[in-house]
Design a protein around this motif. Structure first.
Motif, PDB file in Angstrom:
ATOM      1  N   SER A  70       0.826  -1.205   0.000  1.00 45.69           N
ATOM      2  CA  SER A  70       0.000   0.000   0.000  1.00 45.69           C
ATOM      3  C   SER A  70       0.866   1.262   0.000  1.00 45.69           C
ATOM      4  O   SER A  70       0.577   2.228  -0.717  1.00 45.69           O
ATOM      5  CB  SER A  70      -0.945  -0.007   1.205  1.00 45.69           C
ATOM      6  OG  SER A  70      -1.929   0.988   1.086  1.00 45.69           O
ATOM      7  N   ASN A  73       2.151   1.616  -3.484  1.00 46.68           N
ATOM      8  CA  ASN A  73       1.103   2.051  -4.408  1.00 46.68           C
ATOM      9  C   ASN A  73       0.782   3.540  -4.253  1.00 46.68           C
ATOM     10  O   ASN A  73       0.287   4.171  -5.193  1.00 46.68           O
ATOM     11  CB  ASN A  73      -0.162   1.234  -4.201  1.00 46.68           C
ATOM     12  CG  ASN A  73      -0.030  -0.189  -4.708  1.00 46.68           C
ATOM     13  OD1 ASN A  73       0.785  -0.469  -5.596  1.00 46.68           O
ATOM     14  ND2 ASN A  73      -0.800  -1.105  -4.161  1.00 46.68           N
ATOM     15  N   HIS A  74       1.053   4.080  -3.057  1.00 45.46           N
ATOM     16  CA  HIS A  74       0.819   5.509  -2.825  1.00 45.46           C
ATOM     17  C   HIS A  74       2.065   6.353  -3.124  1.00 45.46           C
ATOM     18  O   HIS A  74       2.086   7.550  -2.829  1.00 45.46           O
ATOM     19  CB  HIS A  74       0.367   5.742  -1.376  1.00 45.46           C
ATOM     20  CG  HIS A  74      -1.070   5.393  -1.142  1.00 45.46           C
ATOM     21  ND1 HIS A  74      -1.499   4.093  -0.995  1.00 45.46           N
ATOM     22  CD2 HIS A  74      -2.188   6.180  -1.052  1.00 45.46           C
ATOM     23  CE1 HIS A  74      -2.813   4.094  -0.807  1.00 45.46           C
ATOM     24  NE2 HIS A  74      -3.253   5.340  -0.848  1.00 45.46           N
ATOM     25  N   ASP A 257      -6.241   1.298  -2.628  1.00 41.22           N
ATOM     26  CA  ASP A 257      -5.021   1.680  -3.337  1.00 41.22           C
ATOM     27  C   ASP A 257      -5.305   2.152  -4.755  1.00 41.22           C
ATOM     28  O   ASP A 257      -4.456   2.801  -5.380  1.00 41.22           O
ATOM     29  CB  ASP A 257      -4.038   0.512  -3.372  1.00 41.22           C
ATOM     30  CG  ASP A 257      -3.417   0.239  -2.007  1.00 41.22           C
ATOM     31  OD1 ASP A 257      -3.716   0.985  -1.058  1.00 41.22           O
ATOM     32  OD2 ASP A 257      -2.643  -0.730  -1.899  1.00 41.22           O
TER      33      ASP A 257
END
Length: 315
Positions: A70, A73-74, A257
């Protein structure tokens, strides 16, 4: 007494994000991660990730990988390898031995009921009494009235929080001697976090304000080990409509996400950074680039948590 030695001078700014793998990344943890990331990158510093996986009964299977995925993904990409506390038990044992040799550790058989009867602040009753070591017992650290040859700490620990401003806590009256190894044999968070911050040359810690009250005792341990503590900054917590911190226990939903840019934009709004409206539709890397170039720590001071709760409900 030094917990570690450095072979070379560390960078001037090293920050870190240290989640516990008790569940997936949620909005509250994203706020803390983004704040520490933006503060570090705006200063041209390093940003590390450490997994605080010292408490297996509280961990959720798969949470470690899910948190890292996560973050990735950010666009919150970290420097160097991820450090796992579960792989650093020898380092904690070594520091515990140092503290024991300095006469700063003693066994304690007191229960939670005993602590409640003391008013919630441990009164040091096991400091001088004989303890049956064959029975389950914790190990406590002396934070005051320390032996000769050990740095004498003031009863009141004072420090200037980067976000919350001047802080003061009386270690004797408000804290008491802290557990550094639990009855179940697990090393405590208070010991592990300091040992790791020293080993990783952490210079700045930006984290949630739920940890503000433990900062003084961590500073005390740095000082007892003869090390300089990092600078601390505590951001307001994201709360649910019941006023509870977003967490696994309060059933905080995992981040989507697939809308990373929007998640980051909402986190910036929560942190009072005033991102432009059009950025809410931008990809994560653009939002992060704006966040770093426009980062304003003073804007977070005095941030009202109740007024910010509406943002958390969108997550």
């Amino acid at each position: 007494m030094n917990a570690t030695s450095a072979s070379s001078l560390p960078p001037s700014y090293v920050g870190r994000f240290a989640p516990s793998p008790t569940g997936p990344l949620h909005f509250g943890s994203l706020v803390s991660a983004l704040a520490s990331y933006a503060h570090a990158r705006a200063a041209g510093g390093q940003w590390l990730v450490r997994m605080e996986d010292l408490d297996p009964p509280r961990e959720q299977p798969g949470a470690k990988d899910a948190i890292l995925e996560s973050l990735d993904n950010h666009g919150l990409h970290w420097d160097g390898p991820v450090v796992y506390q579960s792989q650093r038990l020898e380092a904690y044992a070594h520091t515990l031995e140092q503290l024991q040799q300095a006469g700063l550790v003693y066994p304690c058989t007191c229960t939670r009921d005993d602590l409640r009867a003391m008013g919630g602040v441990y009164d040091g009753r096991c400091r001088q009494r004989e303890v049956d070591l064959s029975q389950p017992h914790a190990l406590r650290l002396k934070l005051y009235d320390v032996p000769p040859g050990v740095p004498t700490l003031p009863d009141v620990c004072q420090f200037d929080d980067l976000i919350q401003g001047p802080q003061a806590q009386n270690l004797r009256l408000e804290v008491g001697d802290q557990i550094i190894k639990r009855k179940d044999g697990l090393f405590s968070y208070q010991l592990a976090v300091v040992v790791d911050d020293i080993a990783q040359h952490i210079s700045h810690v930006v984290r949630g304000s739920d940890l503000l009250e433990v900062s003084a005792r961590q500073i005390a341990l740095f000082q007892l080990l003869g090390e300089k503590p990092p600078l601390y900054g505590h951001v307001p917590l994201a709360l649910n409509t019941q006023g509870q911190k977003l967490s696994k226990q309060s059933h905080a939903p995992a981040l989507n996400d697939g809308q990373a840019g929007a998640n980051l934009w909402h986190a910036l709004v929560f942190l009072n950074q005033s991102p432009p409206e059009e950025l809410a539709q931008a990809p994560a890397d653009e939002v992060l680039a704006w966040a770093v170039s426009h980062w304003r720590t003073p804007a977070i001071r005095g941030l009202s948590k109740p007024e910010s709760q509406a943002t958390t409900e969108q997550r």
